[in-house]
Scaffold this motif. Structure first.
Motif, PDB file in Angstrom:
ATOM      1  N   ASN A   1     -12.505  24.597  -8.798  1.00 22.84           N
ATOM      2  CA  ASN A   1     -12.384  25.435  -9.998  1.00 22.84           C
ATOM      3  C   ASN A   1     -13.659  26.261 -10.046  1.00 22.84           C
ATOM      4  O   ASN A   1     -14.654  25.927  -9.402  1.00 22.84           O
ATOM      5  CB  ASN A   1     -12.194  24.585 -11.260  1.00 22.84           C
ATOM      6  CG  ASN A   1     -13.444  23.847 -11.665  1.00 22.84           C
ATOM      7  OD1 ASN A   1     -14.393  24.441 -12.181  1.00 22.84           O
ATOM      8  ND2 ASN A   1     -13.492  22.556 -11.405  1.00 22.84           N
ATOM      9  N   THR A   2     -13.635  27.335 -10.811  1.00 28.42           N
ATOM     10  CA  THR A   2     -14.731  28.301 -10.747  1.00 28.42           C
ATOM     11  C   THR A   2     -16.075  27.715 -11.164  1.00 28.42           C
ATOM     12  O   THR A   2     -17.115  28.132 -10.667  1.00 28.42           O
ATOM     13  CB  THR A   2     -14.364  29.558 -11.563  1.00 28.42           C
ATOM     14  OG1 THR A   2     -13.365  30.249 -10.823  1.00 28.42           O
ATOM     15  CG2 THR A   2     -15.546  30.488 -11.760  1.00 28.42           C
ATOM     16  N   SER A   3     -16.087  26.729 -12.049  1.00 26.90           N
ATOM     17  CA  SER A   3     -17.371  26.124 -12.400  1.00 26.90           C
ATOM     18  C   SER A   3     -17.908  25.346 -11.201  1.00 26.90           C
ATOM     19  O   SER A   3     -19.088  25.026 -11.136  1.00 26.90           O
ATOM     20  CB  SER A   3     -17.234  25.218 -13.621  1.00 26.90           C
ATOM     21  OG  SER A   3     -16.697  23.966 -13.270  1.00 26.90           O
ATOM     22  N   GLY A   4     -17.025  25.045 -10.264  1.00 29.86           N
ATOM     23  CA  GLY A   4     -17.455  24.413  -9.016  1.00 29.86           C
ATOM     24  C   GLY A   4     -17.671  22.921  -9.100  1.00 29.86           C
ATOM     25  O   GLY A   4     -18.162  22.310  -8.166  1.00 29.86           O
ATOM     26  N   SER A   5     -17.314  22.326 -10.237  1.00 31.43           N
ATOM     27  CA  SER A   5     -17.538  20.891 -10.362  1.00 31.43           C
ATOM     28  C   SER A   5     -16.631  20.263 -11.412  1.00 31.43           C
ATOM     29  O   SER A   5     -15.855  20.943 -12.077  1.00 31.43           O
ATOM     30  CB  SER A   5     -18.993  20.603 -10.737  1.00 31.43           C
ATOM     31  OG  SER A   5     -19.168  20.734 -12.143  1.00 31.43           O
ATOM     32  N   HIS A   6     -16.824  18.936 -11.560  1.00 34.54           N
ATOM     33  CA  HIS A   6     -16.065  18.148 -12.528  1.00 34.54           C
ATOM     34  C   HIS A   6     -16.443  18.477 -13.970  1.00 34.54           C
ATOM     35  O   HIS A   6     -15.758  18.050 -14.900  1.00 34.54           O
ATOM     36  CB  HIS A   6     -16.339  16.668 -12.270  1.00 34.54           C
ATOM     37  CG  HIS A   6     -17.766  16.273 -12.542  1.00 34.54           C
ATOM     38  ND1 HIS A   6     -18.826  16.716 -11.784  1.00 34.54           N
ATOM     39  CD2 HIS A   6     -18.315  15.510 -13.520  1.00 34.54           C
ATOM     40  CE1 HIS A   6     -19.957  16.232 -12.257  1.00 34.54           C
ATOM     41  NE2 HIS A   6     -19.677  15.495 -13.314  1.00 34.54           N
ATOM     42  N   LYS A   7     -17.541  19.201 -14.171  1.00 34.16           N
ATOM     43  CA  LYS A   7     -18.063  19.405 -15.523  1.00 34.16           C
ATOM     44  C   LYS A   7     -17.044  20.041 -16.471  1.00 34.16           C
ATOM     45  O   LYS A   7     -17.106  19.838 -17.685  1.00 34.16           O
ATOM     46  CB  LYS A   7     -19.318  20.275 -15.459  1.00 34.16           C
ATOM     47  CG  LYS A   7     -20.471  19.631 -14.697  1.00 34.16           C
ATOM     48  CD  LYS A   7     -21.168  18.580 -15.517  1.00 34.16           C
ATOM     49  CE  LYS A   7     -22.338  17.983 -14.760  1.00 34.16           C
ATOM     50  NZ  LYS A   7     -23.038  16.942 -15.524  1.00 34.16           N
ATOM     51  N   LEU A   8     -16.143  20.821 -15.912  1.00 35.63           N
ATOM     52  CA  LEU A   8     -15.160  21.505 -16.742  1.00 35.63           C
ATOM     53  C   LEU A   8     -14.284  20.523 -17.533  1.00 35.63           C
ATOM     54  O   LEU A   8     -13.791  20.854 -18.620  1.00 35.63           O
ATOM     55  CB  LEU A   8     -14.293  22.398 -15.836  1.00 35.63           C
ATOM     56  CG  LEU A   8     -13.451  23.502 -16.448  1.00 35.63           C
ATOM     57  CD1 LEU A   8     -14.254  24.406 -17.355  1.00 35.63           C
ATOM     58  CD2 LEU A   8     -12.782  24.339 -15.338  1.00 35.63           C
ATOM     59  N   ASN A   9     -14.109  19.323 -16.996  1.00 28.47           N
ATOM     60  CA  ASN A   9     -13.256  18.325 -17.665  1.00 28.47           C
ATOM     61  C   ASN A   9     -13.735  18.004 -19.074  1.00 28.47           C
ATOM     62  O   ASN A   9     -12.924  17.805 -19.982  1.00 28.47           O
ATOM     63  CB  ASN A   9     -13.241  17.013 -16.861  1.00 28.47           C
ATOM     64  CG  ASN A   9     -12.724  17.200 -15.450  1.00 28.47           C
ATOM     65  OD1 ASN A   9     -11.918  18.100 -15.193  1.00 28.47           O
ATOM     66  ND2 ASN A   9     -13.182  16.370 -14.530  1.00 28.47           N
TER      67      ASN A   9
END
Lengths: 455, 455
Positions: free
Chosen positions: A110-118
């Motif tokens: 995903n564009t944020s590039g990591s799991h942080k978006l969750n």
């Protein structure tokens, strides 16, 4: 007969979890409560709601509800980039010549590039629901800041990001991605906050740390009625949201009748590892299965392996609630390593408690060996990992090599939290042989720990 | 009743195509043959094999075999990052308020960041099979060079990349990704080749172009017996390999009983668009269905919309075979736009022929409107697109807005070829209002076209 396992297991959209899982609710001995810095007593929901959104404050304190429903709006957003694949690392297994079966849960698509978006989307959703104008936050490697920018843009919230200075300088394009999503980014420590100015006075020329940036973001949130502070790791609420990683991974394994033996994740504040292990650990706590859990941390910031288990401030400026956790002391400023997302002095209280109970192991690794593993993995599995994620790769490979020696067919699952597209300056240093390893001395750690709050 | 369509359609691993589709074999009037620059006669497989690997030279000239089997080794590699998702753009549809159904085939979920890997792995495989030491190539935006680096690393081949100078400077970290995969990268034009030195003499201070870089790479490949030249676009073989994009997209649509009305792709050399439309166009050529096909090109390099259909050199140095194609003249050097991957003076002969037969439309768009569409899309659909890919987004949105006006529920499918993580300098210029639009004058184009080879 066991079904043949594809390279990538993608769950169907209706297999995407409908609830997050709250690991604390499965623990007999719960993590110690957060303390109010004003009273040094367990913090109330009311006091916590001055810092966080109400619903998030509630989630933060809830250690009894096992499953918490994911609101439809958040689940709809999840559908844009989830379910994330669980990848069978066939190529890596073959290259290593190991009998181990290696799986990784890949959160980088995903564009944020990591799991942080969750968690970002969950926190933005609750902020919007409460009618707020915007949120403030800190970011280390920039992944959390990017994720939050995306989430805020989706819900039409203002987003103010304090970015740890060393990452701000190492990753000039991160700022631009956040700007694409309409966020405002300030390098931390900055002169825009009182706490930033104080830190700069005390440590002129500092590279900053997550602890500093948190203090600044909290202060900034209190300047305007319509703002709250949000945080990308460490908190219970974040682990709750990140449980979606583990839930999907376990559903995918269960679907193919695979039982994991070892679960590995990198650990900075603990959000991805906490999320990944949640359903596995819950099963173990219920006595239904047994796993080996390994937290991997950088040798520059060895919170679990060399820290102490005590109440400490979550931020350098000592304005946040206190948490009982493994910590190097909130005054500890780690060397400017290339895994900015792991430069945090403490560890989320859930993982700290599990580690203290002996339910989880921890290993500290050096950054040059992490980058060696990263490059090896990139060439074999075709994914360029973030330096943070590569900590887990390193130990997963170590474990797979052990299996080669013993002949054991262990099932190793690790979290590949993100991609390294914005870490090319670090890769360049590694390629040029200019990367050095730094390990804090016992004296440095002792000095910082000696300054822990006394009770 | 129609099945509910998920946000992302992922095919199963066994639905991944077993063959590529050769669009030329479906055409009654075939594209004109490549000419040997030494004789100006149709090139023989023998002559072509001096430049390309044997199997690729064979594929290049084969215009009768409809389906060509994908070797197992390539299909295994495909499994690492394919099938790529076909995404239903629910959020974009909602935001635009259009009755159109928008789908995009997303090829950005791999480390090269684009569809280029589909052909890179095939070309590296055949080079390895032939026992070569390595390959040389050119790269514009850097996506092809990255893809080839990954593919060469996988098969243990040396990889030498000539990167168009303006992209080399705009994308400093691209080089580092290629280096992670062990490639050698040289900005083009360079002084390392005779053709490079000649171009530098004629156009001192040039930003380079794909045409120049191709010439340099071809020359470099001829210096060593164990090397061949490989190319990421324009060629028939590349379109063949890229047919996997369209095949997967069509399988996914068919699975849900969806019939596309419009198929849209950006077009530089034509590889992604050619690959995307292949099975749709084949169906139409067989009289089984009817579609609207739209090629989107940059106004700075308007090959189809303002070029001429004639034999021309594929490279600036005039050492490659000649192709009958829409061209602005091999001497045309487009302005340094922010879509480096679309800065090519010609168009693959298959698409040129289809366009000439009136089977495909073309539109030229300005870069500021492309970046507006890119940012809009990023905020709504959560994917940060490459500037090249955003050309297709722009026209897909235009078509969806038209549907809003007419009330038509058209099904729009477009190719989202890649991600913009390495294009943040361009986004920065856009954010800062420093991006300008450049359209070549008629005189510039006429001058370049006047220099086309005469017959």
């Amino acid at each position: 007969m066991q079904q043949e396992i594809p390279y990538k297991i993608y769950l169907e959209e209706d297999e995407l979890p409908y609830s997050w899982m709250n690991l604390r609710a499965y623990m007999d001995k719960k993590p110690a409560p957060l303390l109010d810095p004003a009273t040094m007593q367990p913090i109330t929901q009311e006091a916590l709601s001055k810092v966080f959104c109400e619903e998030l404050a509630k989630q933060e304190l809830d250690d009894t509800t096992k499953l918490i429903e994911i609101p439809k709006e958040i689940r709809d957003f999840y559908k844009m980039y989830r379910p994330a694949p669980l990848v069978r690392a066939y190529c890596l297994e073959k290259k290593l010549g190991t009998p181990a079966h290696i799986y990784y849960k890949f959160e980088g698509n995903n564009t944020s590039g990591s799991h942080k978006l969750n968690s970002a989307i969950a926190q933005a959703y609750y902020a919007k629901q409460q009618g707020l104008k915007g949120v403030t936050t800190e970011t280390g490697a920039g992944q959390w800041g990017t994720a939050l920018s995306m989430a805020c843009s989706y819900f039409g919230l203002d987003c103010q990001v304090f970015m740890v200075k060393c990452s701000y300088e190492q990753k000039p394009f991160r700022r631009e991605v956040m700007r694409t999503y309409g966020a405002h980014v300030t390098p931390s420590p900055s002169t825009t906050t009182a706490v930033g100015r104080k830190i700069l006075e005390e440590f002129p020329g500092t590279n900053g740390s997550l602890g500093c940036a948190i203090s600044e973001a909290v202060e900034a949130s209190s300047r305007d009625e319509g703002y709250r502070y949000v945080l990308g790791s460490v908190l219970n609420q974040v682990l709750l949201h990140q449980s979606i990683i583990g839930l999907e991974a376990k559903t995918a394994l269960d679907k193919y009748g695979v039982k994991a033996d070892i679960v590995i994740g990198c650990a900075g504040g603990g959000s991805n590892l906490g999320g990944l292990i949640t359903p596995f650990m819950a099963e173990q706590l219920e006595g239904k299965a047994k796993y080996q859990f390994i937290a991997v941390e950088p040798a520059t910031c060895p919170t679990l392996t060399r820290g102490t288990y005590a109440y400490d401030y979550c931020d350098t400026g000592k304005i946040c609630p206190l948490s009982k956790m493994y910590t190097l002391g909130s005054g500890f400023i780690p060397a400017a390593s290339h895994a900015g997302g792991l430069r945090y002095h403490g560890m989320t209280s859930v993982l700290s408690e599990l580690y203290d109970q002996g339910l989880m192991e921890a290993r500290a690794v050096k950054q040059t060996e992490v980058f060696e593993a990263a490059e090896y993995f990139a060439r074999i599995e075709g994914i360029l990992p973030a330096p943070e994620s590569a900590h887990a790769i390193k130990v997963a490979m170590d474990e797979a090599i052990k299996c080669k020696e013993t002949g054991e067919e262990k099932v190793i699952v690790f979290g590949l939290t993100g991609t390294g597209y914005f870490d090319m300056m670090s890769y360049e240093k590694f390629h040029d042989g200019k990367m050095v390893n730094y390990t804090p001395t016992d004296e440095e750690i002792d000095t910082a720990i000696a300054k822990l709050p006394k009770f």
